[in-house]
Write a protein that holds these residues in place. Structure first.
Motif, PDB file in Angstrom:
ATOM      1  N   TYR A 187       0.813  -1.214   0.000  1.00 48.12           N
ATOM      2  CA  TYR A 187       0.000   0.000   0.000  1.00 48.12           C
ATOM      3  C   TYR A 187       0.848   1.266   0.000  1.00 48.12           C
ATOM      4  O   TYR A 187       0.322   2.357  -0.237  1.00 48.12           O
ATOM      5  CB  TYR A 187      -0.904   0.030   1.228  1.00 48.12           C
ATOM      6  CG  TYR A 187      -2.110  -0.881   1.169  1.00 48.12           C
ATOM      7  CD1 TYR A 187      -3.302  -0.456   0.570  1.00 48.12           C
ATOM      8  CD2 TYR A 187      -2.067  -2.154   1.714  1.00 48.12           C
ATOM      9  CE1 TYR A 187      -4.413  -1.287   0.523  1.00 48.12           C
ATOM     10  CE2 TYR A 187      -3.175  -2.995   1.676  1.00 48.12           C
ATOM     11  CZ  TYR A 187      -4.344  -2.556   1.080  1.00 48.12           C
ATOM     12  OH  TYR A 187      -5.439  -3.376   1.027  1.00 48.12           O
ATOM     13  N   THR A 188       2.136   1.148   0.290  1.00 52.51           N
ATOM     14  CA  THR A 188       2.933   2.353   0.546  1.00 52.51           C
ATOM     15  C   THR A 188       4.189   2.497  -0.301  1.00 52.51           C
ATOM     16  O   THR A 188       4.533   3.616  -0.678  1.00 52.51           O
ATOM     17  CB  THR A 188       3.362   2.387   2.026  1.00 52.51           C
ATOM     18  OG1 THR A 188       3.890   1.104   2.382  1.00 52.51           O
ATOM     19  CG2 THR A 188       2.194   2.714   2.928  1.00 52.51           C
ATOM     20  N   THR A 189       4.888   1.405  -0.613  1.00 53.37           N
ATOM     21  CA  THR A 189       6.175   1.541  -1.289  1.00 53.37           C
ATOM     22  C   THR A 189       6.026   2.269  -2.625  1.00 53.37           C
ATOM     23  O   THR A 189       6.870   3.107  -2.984  1.00 53.37           O
ATOM     24  CB  THR A 189       6.827   0.158  -1.500  1.00 53.37           C
ATOM     25  OG1 THR A 189       7.017  -0.473  -0.232  1.00 53.37           O
ATOM     26  CG2 THR A 189       8.183   0.300  -2.179  1.00 53.37           C
ATOM     27  N   TYR A 190       4.971   1.984  -3.371  1.00 47.26           N
ATOM     28  CA  TYR A 190       4.806   2.669  -4.651  1.00 47.26           C
ATOM     29  C   TYR A 190       4.588   4.169  -4.444  1.00 47.26           C
ATOM     30  O   TYR A 190       5.029   4.996  -5.271  1.00 47.26           O
ATOM     31  CB  TYR A 190       3.658   2.050  -5.458  1.00 47.26           C
ATOM     32  CG  TYR A 190       2.266   2.465  -5.043  1.00 47.26           C
ATOM     33  CD1 TYR A 190       1.658   3.603  -5.578  1.00 47.26           C
ATOM     34  CD2 TYR A 190       1.539   1.707  -4.119  1.00 47.26           C
ATOM     35  CE1 TYR A 190       0.375   3.976  -5.205  1.00 47.26           C
ATOM     36  CE2 TYR A 190       0.263   2.074  -3.750  1.00 47.26           C
ATOM     37  CZ  TYR A 190      -0.313   3.210  -4.286  1.00 47.26           C
ATOM     38  OH  TYR A 190      -1.582   3.579  -3.900  1.00 47.26           O
ATOM     39  N   LYS A 191       3.942   4.559  -3.341  1.00 49.70           N
ATOM     40  CA  LYS A 191       3.755   5.988  -3.057  1.00 49.70           C
ATOM     41  C   LYS A 191       5.083   6.649  -2.717  1.00 49.70           C
ATOM     42  O   LYS A 191       5.354   7.782  -3.133  1.00 49.70           O
ATOM     43  CB  LYS A 191       2.775   6.164  -1.893  1.00 49.70           C
ATOM     44  CG  LYS A 191       1.366   5.697  -2.189  1.00 49.70           C
ATOM     45  CD  LYS A 191       0.488   5.811  -0.958  1.00 49.70           C
ATOM     46  CE  LYS A 191      -0.903   5.240  -1.204  1.00 49.70           C
ATOM     47  NZ  LYS A 191      -1.735   5.247   0.024  1.00 49.70           N
ATOM     48  N   HIS A 192       5.906   5.950  -1.945  1.00 47.90           N
ATOM     49  CA  HIS A 192       7.219   6.507  -1.601  1.00 47.90           C
ATOM     50  C   HIS A 192       8.060   6.708  -2.864  1.00 47.90           C
ATOM     51  O   HIS A 192       8.739   7.728  -2.999  1.00 47.90           O
ATOM     52  CB  HIS A 192       7.933   5.571  -0.626  1.00 47.90           C
ATOM     53  CG  HIS A 192       7.201   5.395   0.668  1.00 47.90           C
ATOM     54  ND1 HIS A 192       7.201   4.206   1.369  1.00 47.90           N
ATOM     55  CD2 HIS A 192       6.435   6.250   1.385  1.00 47.90           C
ATOM     56  CE1 HIS A 192       6.485   4.340   2.464  1.00 47.90           C
ATOM     57  NE2 HIS A 192       5.998   5.561   2.496  1.00 47.90           N
TER      58      HIS A 192
END
Length: 258
Positions: A185-190
């Protein structure tokens, strides 16, 4: 300059190994933030012992159990370092692990550093360690190139560990509470909010694939979180007008996860 964040929950059998690995790092300029997430075994005592014995390097917080995402976010809010590295309590790292990642900071525009990793499985004689990732020359990647490589998972994985993050990324895009595959849920946003993502080819992280872990257990409804997270990523790519190539690799990752 760097905070190494170590969430802990009932890890009395493994935590000392990780802490001892961190104590002998070749890179001196870092701190360890341990988050005891409501452990009910002797983990809390072990954490206190290390914090007392190595006060210049290690600090510990004790909190009520809130899960891995909550523990990570709790530590991020208490870090005052420029960069953050995550490790898990049942894994271990090489002596040059932190230094390898720091050497990827070749430009002031680099907001993330990523690297390959080793896998380990338990055997009757100890651990079986293997490396099944590809490597390429160290480089700095533009955001969409790094997202494509994330979807391939050929050179580095989706996990929070084996990466270095600029602190602001983690504060802006925290880990979701109550979700499995929280990294998806988060690595792609980072990555999507990084100016440049640096790749270093030297693996220094040993990921232990335990029996009964989420990845190795039989199918349960909670496993669908990886589908929902990847659907969310693909929608994000489309809504933000990413290239056709990037979106197609997002779809590839979605189908692969399915």
């Amino acid at each position: 300059k760097i905070s190494v964040i170590l969430p802990i929950y009932n890890a009395e059998k493994t935590i000392k190994h990780m802490l001892d690995c961190l104590r002998v790092q070749t890179m001196p300029d870092f701190e360890v933030i341990m988050i005891d997430d409501g452990s009910t075994d002797s983990s809390s005592v072990i954490c206190d012992e290390y914090a007392i014995n190595y006060p210049e390097k290690i600090r510990v917080y004790h909190k009520q159990n809130g899960g891995l995402s909550d523990a990570r976010n709790y530590a991020v809010e208490r870090s005052k370092s420029e960069f953050v590295i995550f490790v898990d309590s049942d894994d271990w790292v090489s002596e040059r692990f932190i230094q390898n990642l720091v050497e990827g900071l070749t430009s002031s525009e680099i907001d993330m550093v990523v690297s390959p990793y080793y896998r380990a499985t338990e055997t009757s004689e100890g651990f079986s360690i293997y490396f099944n990732m590809s490597t390429k020359a160290p480089c700095a990647m533009e955001m969409e190139e790094a997202l494509v490589e994330l979807c391939k998972e050929k050179y580095y994985g989706n996990h929070a560990w084996s990466k270095l993050f600029r602190l602001g990324l983690l504060k802006a895009y925290p880990y979701p509470k109550g979700k499995y595959y929280e990294d998806s849920y988060t690595t792609y946003k980072h990555i999507a909010h990084s100016r440049l993502v640096s790749y270093v080819s030297t693996p220094g992280y040993y990921y232990l694939q335990r029996k009964g872990s989420i990845v190795r257990s039989e199918f349960q409804r909670k496993h669908l979180d990886v589908i929902y997270a990847t659907q969310e990523m693909v929608k994000y790519m489309i809504d933000n007008h990413f290239s056709r190539k990037t979106v197609s690799f997002g779809v590839y990752k979605l189908l692969r996860n399915a």
